[in-house]
Write an enzyme that holds these catalytic residues in place. Structure first.
Site, PDB file in Angstrom:
ATOM      1  CB  VAL A   1      -0.961   0.236   1.036  1.00  0.00           C
ATOM      2  CG1 VAL A   1      -1.962   1.228   1.284  1.00  0.00           C
ATOM      3  CG2 VAL A   1      -1.681  -1.262   1.307  1.00  0.00           C
ATOM      4  CB  CYS A   2       2.082   3.954  -2.094  1.00  0.00           C
ATOM      5  SG  CYS A   2       1.160   3.728  -3.607  1.00  0.00           S
ATOM      6  CE1 TYR A   3       1.475   9.484   1.851  1.00  0.00           C
ATOM      7  CE2 TYR A   3       3.282   8.929   0.624  1.00  0.00           C
ATOM      8  CZ  TYR A   3       2.685   9.473   1.530  1.00  0.00           C
ATOM      9  OH  TYR A   3       3.575   9.742   2.682  1.00  0.00           O
TER      10      TYR A   3
ATOM     11  N   GLY B   1      -1.194   4.495  -5.189  1.00  0.00           N
ATOM     12  CA  GLY B   1      -1.219   3.095  -5.771  1.00  0.00           C
ATOM     13  C   GLY B   1      -0.304   3.006  -6.898  1.00  0.00           C
TER      14      GLY B   1
ATOM     15  CG  PHE C   1      -4.146   5.150   3.415  1.00  0.00           C
ATOM     16  CD1 PHE C   1      -4.612   4.108   4.230  1.00  0.00           C
ATOM     17  CD2 PHE C   1      -4.084   6.321   3.880  1.00  0.00           C
ATOM     18  CE1 PHE C   1      -5.325   4.186   5.575  1.00  0.00           C
ATOM     19  CE2 PHE C   1      -4.843   6.770   5.082  1.00  0.00           C
ATOM     20  CZ  PHE C   1      -5.448   5.878   5.956  1.00  0.00           C
TER      21      PHE C   1
END
Length: 112
Positions: free
Chosen positions: A68-70, A72, A97
């Site tokens: 998971v990042c900010y 995708g 996220f």
């Protein structure tokens, strides 16, 4: 000769279903520590460069891993790298996220 690492894209509904169904998975969040502390998907572990060695040592290779990042985007690079480290089932969360928090605000944990 280079081996092309592979990962799959995962949508928010599928991840929510996996978490509801208690599917075995390793959930890693690669955002900065402050953002992670302010909110993250329950059950995820923060991953930064300092924690990579521990993750590689601890996370089972035969369990699905979701990155998971900010939004995708950077999670795709991390997922590809983790796949190359021998993880057989690696996913990048589409929308990251930010999308998870927007769509499932009741399913956000915070430190503190």
């Amino acid at each position: 000769m280079t081996t092309e690492a592979s990962f799959s894209h995962l949508d928010i509904e599928t991840l929510a279903g996996w978490l509801d169904g208690d599917r075995s998975l390793t959930l890693v969040d690669i955002r900065d520590p402050q953002s992670f502390a302010q909110g993250h998907i329950p059950g995820s572990r923060h991953l930064d460069n300092a924690g990579v060695a521990a993750l590689l040592e601890e996370a089972p290779r035969d369990v699905a891993m979701v990155v998971v990042c900010y939004h995708g985007h950077s999670s795709q690079q991390a997922a590809s790298w983790l796949s190359a480290q021998g993880y057989g089932e690696v996913y990048s969360l589409d929308g990251g996220f930010t999308d998870w928090q927007h769509r499932l605000p009741s399913r956000v944990a915070s430190a503190g």
